[in-house]
Motif scaffolding. Structure first.
Motif, PDB file in Angstrom:
ATOM      1  N   ASP A 134       0.838  -1.187   0.000  1.00  0.00           N
ATOM      2  CA  ASP A 134       0.000   0.000   0.000  1.00  0.00           C
ATOM      3  C   ASP A 134       0.879   1.246   0.000  1.00  0.00           C
ATOM      4  O   ASP A 134       1.980   1.250   0.558  1.00  0.00           O
ATOM      5  CB  ASP A 134      -0.901   0.027   1.238  1.00  0.00           C
ATOM      6  CG  ASP A 134      -2.001  -1.015   1.175  1.00  0.00           C
ATOM      7  OD1 ASP A 134      -2.325  -1.467   0.050  1.00  0.00           O
ATOM      8  OD2 ASP A 134      -2.529  -1.389   2.236  1.00  0.00           O
ATOM      9  N   GLU A 135       0.365   2.300  -0.604  1.00  0.00           N
ATOM     10  CA  GLU A 135       1.119   3.553  -0.661  1.00  0.00           C
ATOM     11  C   GLU A 135       1.508   4.036   0.738  1.00  0.00           C
ATOM     12  O   GLU A 135       2.608   4.558   0.943  1.00  0.00           O
ATOM     13  CB  GLU A 135       0.285   4.620  -1.372  1.00  0.00           C
ATOM     14  CG  GLU A 135       0.966   5.975  -1.463  1.00  0.00           C
ATOM     15  CD  GLU A 135       0.053   7.050  -2.008  1.00  0.00           C
ATOM     16  OE1 GLU A 135       0.452   8.233  -1.955  1.00  0.00           O
ATOM     17  OE2 GLU A 135      -1.060   6.727  -2.470  1.00  0.00           O
ATOM     18  N   GLU A 136       0.623   3.847   1.713  1.00  0.00           N
ATOM     19  CA  GLU A 136       0.872   4.348   3.066  1.00  0.00           C
ATOM     20  C   GLU A 136       2.065   3.652   3.725  1.00  0.00           C
ATOM     21  O   GLU A 136       2.589   4.151   4.730  1.00  0.00           O
ATOM     22  CB  GLU A 136      -0.374   4.158   3.927  1.00  0.00           C
ATOM     23  CG  GLU A 136      -1.568   4.996   3.507  1.00  0.00           C
ATOM     24  CD  GLU A 136      -2.278   4.463   2.264  1.00  0.00           C
ATOM     25  OE1 GLU A 136      -2.022   3.285   1.882  1.00  0.00           O
ATOM     26  OE2 GLU A 136      -3.073   5.222   1.662  1.00  0.00           O
ATOM     27  N   GLN A 137       2.482   2.525   3.190  1.00  0.00           N
ATOM     28  CA  GLN A 137       3.587   1.772   3.788  1.00  0.00           C
ATOM     29  C   GLN A 137       4.954   2.154   3.230  1.00  0.00           C
ATOM     30  O   GLN A 137       5.982   1.774   3.773  1.00  0.00           O
ATOM     31  CB  GLN A 137       3.344   0.271   3.584  1.00  0.00           C
ATOM     32  CG  GLN A 137       2.086  -0.217   4.275  1.00  0.00           C
ATOM     33  CD  GLN A 137       1.624  -1.558   3.732  1.00  0.00           C
ATOM     34  OE1 GLN A 137       1.863  -1.890   2.578  1.00  0.00           O
ATOM     35  NE2 GLN A 137       0.973  -2.336   4.577  1.00  0.00           N
ATOM     36  N   VAL A 138       4.949   2.916   2.150  1.00  0.00           N
ATOM     37  CA  VAL A 138       6.202   3.198   1.459  1.00  0.00           C
ATOM     38  C   VAL A 138       7.166   3.992   2.331  1.00  0.00           C
ATOM     39  O   VAL A 138       8.360   3.666   2.418  1.00  0.00           O
ATOM     40  CB  VAL A 138       5.935   3.932   0.137  1.00  0.00           C
ATOM     41  CG1 VAL A 138       7.237   4.425  -0.484  1.00  0.00           C
ATOM     42  CG2 VAL A 138       5.195   3.029  -0.840  1.00  0.00           C
ATOM     43  N   ALA A 139       6.688   5.041   2.970  1.00  0.00           N
ATOM     44  CA  ALA A 139       7.578   5.900   3.750  1.00  0.00           C
ATOM     45  C   ALA A 139       8.303   5.107   4.836  1.00  0.00           C
ATOM     46  O   ALA A 139       9.497   5.314   5.084  1.00  0.00           O
ATOM     47  CB  ALA A 139       6.799   7.058   4.362  1.00  0.00           C
ATOM     48  N   GLU A 140       7.588   4.188   5.474  1.00  0.00           N
ATOM     49  CA  GLU A 140       8.203   3.371   6.532  1.00  0.00           C
ATOM     50  C   GLU A 140       9.289   2.468   5.958  1.00  0.00           C
ATOM     51  O   GLU A 140      10.372   2.320   6.549  1.00  0.00           O
ATOM     52  CB  GLU A 140       7.141   2.532   7.233  1.00  0.00           C
ATOM     53  CG  GLU A 140       7.710   1.641   8.337  1.00  0.00           C
ATOM     54  CD  GLU A 140       6.658   0.764   8.988  1.00  0.00           C
ATOM     55  OE1 GLU A 140       7.045  -0.109   9.785  1.00  0.00           O
ATOM     56  OE2 GLU A 140       5.456   0.948   8.704  1.00  0.00           O
ATOM     57  N   VAL A 141       9.010   1.866   4.805  1.00  0.00           N
ATOM     58  CA  VAL A 141      10.006   0.996   4.184  1.00  0.00           C
ATOM     59  C   VAL A 141      11.214   1.815   3.743  1.00  0.00           C
ATOM     60  O   VAL A 141      12.371   1.418   3.966  1.00  0.00           O
ATOM     61  CB  VAL A 141       9.399   0.234   2.999  1.00  0.00           C
ATOM     62  CG1 VAL A 141      10.484  -0.547   2.249  1.00  0.00           C
ATOM     63  CG2 VAL A 141       8.307  -0.713   3.472  1.00  0.00           C
ATOM     64  N   TRP A 142      10.973   2.966   3.115  1.00  0.00           N
ATOM     65  CA  TRP A 142      12.082   3.839   2.722  1.00  0.00           C
ATOM     66  C   TRP A 142      12.958   4.173   3.930  1.00  0.00           C
ATOM     67  O   TRP A 142      14.184   4.099   3.855  1.00  0.00           O
ATOM     68  CB  TRP A 142      11.549   5.122   2.114  1.00  0.00           C
ATOM     69  CG  TRP A 142      11.151   5.026   0.676  1.00  0.00           C
ATOM     70  CD1 TRP A 142      11.244   3.934  -0.154  1.00  0.00           C
ATOM     71  CD2 TRP A 142      10.606   6.079  -0.119  1.00  0.00           C
ATOM     72  NE1 TRP A 142      10.780   4.250  -1.409  1.00  0.00           N
ATOM     73  CE2 TRP A 142      10.382   5.550  -1.422  1.00  0.00           C
ATOM     74  CE3 TRP A 142      10.268   7.408   0.132  1.00  0.00           C
ATOM     75  CZ2 TRP A 142       9.850   6.324  -2.456  1.00  0.00           C
ATOM     76  CZ3 TRP A 142       9.751   8.182  -0.892  1.00  0.00           C
ATOM     77  CH2 TRP A 142       9.541   7.641  -2.183  1.00  0.00           C
ATOM     78  N   ALA A 143      12.327   4.568   5.027  1.00  0.00           N
ATOM     79  CA  ALA A 143      13.091   4.953   6.215  1.00  0.00           C
ATOM     80  C   ALA A 143      13.911   3.781   6.741  1.00  0.00           C
ATOM     81  O   ALA A 143      15.081   3.940   7.133  1.00  0.00           O
ATOM     82  CB  ALA A 143      12.151   5.475   7.296  1.00  0.00           C
ATOM     83  N   ARG A 144      13.326   2.596   6.737  1.00  0.00           N
ATOM     84  CA  ARG A 144      14.043   1.412   7.223  1.00  0.00           C
ATOM     85  C   ARG A 144      15.261   1.124   6.342  1.00  0.00           C
ATOM     86  O   ARG A 144      16.358   0.837   6.841  1.00  0.00           O
ATOM     87  CB  ARG A 144      13.106   0.200   7.241  1.00  0.00           C
ATOM     88  CG  ARG A 144      13.738  -1.058   7.828  1.00  0.00           C
ATOM     89  CD  ARG A 144      12.804  -2.246   7.715  1.00  0.00           C
ATOM     90  NE  ARG A 144      11.673  -2.141   8.610  1.00  0.00           N
ATOM     91  CZ  ARG A 144      11.664  -2.588   9.873  1.00  0.00           C
ATOM     92  NH1 ARG A 144      12.756  -3.143  10.372  1.00  0.00           N
ATOM     93  NH2 ARG A 144      10.585  -2.479  10.604  1.00  0.00           N
ATOM     94  N   LEU A 145      15.077   1.207   5.023  1.00  0.00           N
ATOM     95  CA  LEU A 145      16.176   0.918   4.115  1.00  0.00           C
ATOM     96  C   LEU A 145      17.244   2.006   4.159  1.00  0.00           C
ATOM     97  O   LEU A 145      18.451   1.707   4.133  1.00  0.00           O
ATOM     98  CB  LEU A 145      15.650   0.739   2.695  1.00  0.00           C
ATOM     99  CG  LEU A 145      14.721  -0.456   2.473  1.00  0.00           C
ATOM    100  CD1 LEU A 145      14.248  -0.503   1.023  1.00  0.00           C
ATOM    101  CD2 LEU A 145      15.385  -1.765   2.856  1.00  0.00           C
ATOM    102  N   CYS A 146      16.816   3.261   4.223  1.00  0.00           N
ATOM    103  CA  CYS A 146      17.798   4.356   4.291  1.00  0.00           C
ATOM    104  C   CYS A 146      18.642   4.261   5.555  1.00  0.00           C
ATOM    105  O   CYS A 146      19.821   4.658   5.554  1.00  0.00           O
ATOM    106  CB  CYS A 146      17.093   5.713   4.221  1.00  0.00           C
ATOM    107  SG  CYS A 146      16.486   6.138   2.568  1.00  0.00           S
ATOM    108  N   ALA A 147      18.068   3.727   6.630  1.00  0.00           N
ATOM    109  CA  ALA A 147      18.816   3.555   7.875  1.00  0.00           C
ATOM    110  C   ALA A 147      19.912   2.507   7.737  1.00  0.00           C
ATOM    111  O   ALA A 147      20.817   2.443   8.582  1.00  0.00           O
ATOM    112  CB  ALA A 147      17.878   3.182   9.010  1.00  0.00           C
ATOM    113  N   ARG A 148      19.845   1.687   6.687  1.00  0.00           N
ATOM    114  CA  ARG A 148      20.861   0.654   6.464  1.00  0.00           C
ATOM    115  C   ARG A 148      21.938   1.107   5.479  1.00  0.00           C
ATOM    116  O   ARG A 148      22.814   0.327   5.109  1.00  0.00           O
ATOM    117  CB  ARG A 148      20.194  -0.628   5.941  1.00  0.00           C
ATOM    118  CG  ARG A 148      19.197  -1.235   6.905  1.00  0.00           C
ATOM    119  CD  ARG A 148      19.892  -1.743   8.171  1.00  0.00           C
ATOM    120  NE  ARG A 148      20.823  -2.808   7.866  1.00  0.00           N
ATOM    121  CZ  ARG A 148      22.106  -2.837   8.279  1.00  0.00           C
ATOM    122  NH1 ARG A 148      22.613  -1.843   8.991  1.00  0.00           N
ATOM    123  NH2 ARG A 148      22.875  -3.854   7.949  1.00  0.00           N
TER     124      ARG A 148
END
Length: 275
Positions: A134-148
């Motif tokens: 879902d579109e609403e989940q993208v920001a959370e995934v981006w943040a998780r990946l950027c933290a890596r």
């Protein structure tokens, strides 16, 4: 990597379960060539400067072709780079193991990006991974990946068609999204808005009146139509003329060298969704 509308809760450290869900795994050789070439051209210098750069092919799918190709393309720009393919489906990891070689390995995992010794990646490429979230989940995934990401690292997340003719991706640094790139095989393009069906998840549902991406694609089509006389010199010249016209009103982040490849990159702020 992600195929259901509601993601599983973050795993406990005790469980060690990967974060995410299994995708269909669709993949084809050369499918990600446009994205790979852009990464090598725009991020190659950062990879060369890193002492021991690692690049992650996140959610490579049912076959390891995209990881194999990523290593070959990046090594042309950064000879010391290593590629780690990460998949959430254990059977896919087992199937990829025979393709391991110097500089290429495969690991079981998800959005937590489990690298050896907790190292961070200079590049995470996630192609066609968020398509079914879902579109609403993208920001959370981006943040998780950027933290890596390591300092100076890059996350490239986007969507392409089955044979890689049309592709749109977002590039993000540790601080968040930076640019959006539209890339296409020019000979197959009728109008630029044909790329709308390949918008990444953060933008695909925003292609409606009142949203910046809708306005941009409208202007893209108008500039393409106005550049029709240049078609007699070839689709490449028409695309370059179109990009020059767009640059008067939109903050393009690239120039003729990349335009000649059938690419066009904008600053993220220009297409950021409303609200």
């Amino acid at each position: 990597m992600a195929s259901r509308s509601t993601p599983p809760p973050p795993p406990s450290r005790a469980s060690g379960r990967p974060v995410g869900s299994v995708t269909r795994g669709t993949t084809n050789p050369n499918r990600l060539r446009r994205m790979d070439r852009w990464i090598a051209a725009t991020h190659g210098a950062a990879l060369r400067r890193a002492g021991d750069p690692v690049a992650v092919d996140l959610g490579y799918g049912a076959a390891p072709w995209t990881a194999v190709e990523l290593l070959a393309r990046l090594r042309g720009a950064a000879p010391r780079v290593r590629v780690v393919g990460i998949e959430i489906e254990p059977a896919r990891v087992a199937g990829a193991k025979p393709y391991e070689r110097e500089g290429l390995s495969f690991r079981h995992g998800g959005f937590e990006v489990p690298l050896e010794g907790g190292e961070r990646a200079m590049l995470i490429r996630a192609a066609n991974v968020l398509r079914q979230y879902d579109e609403e989940q993208v920001a959370e995934v981006w943040a998780r990946l950027c933290a890596r990401l390591a300092p100076g690292g890059l996350l490239v997340e986007g969507t392409c068609d089955e044979i890689g003719r049309r592709h749109v991706w977002v590039a993000l640094g540790p601080e968040g999204p930076r640019t959006v790139t539209f890339a296409t095989r020019l000979g197959s393009l009728e109008r630029p808005s044909d790329l709308a069906e390949r918008l990444p998840k953060a933008l695909i549902h925003r292609n409606v009146p009142g949203e910046p991406v809708h306005a941009f694609l409208r202007d893209f089509d108008r500039a393409w139509a106005a550049a029709a006389p240049y078609a007699s010199y070839g689709a490449r010249q028409r695309w370059i003329r179109t990009a020059r016209a767009l640059s008067a009103d939109w903050p393009l982040a690239d120039g003729p060298v990349r335009w000649r490849q059938g690419e066009l990159t904008l600053r993220w702020e220009a297409l950021r969704p409303v609200g």
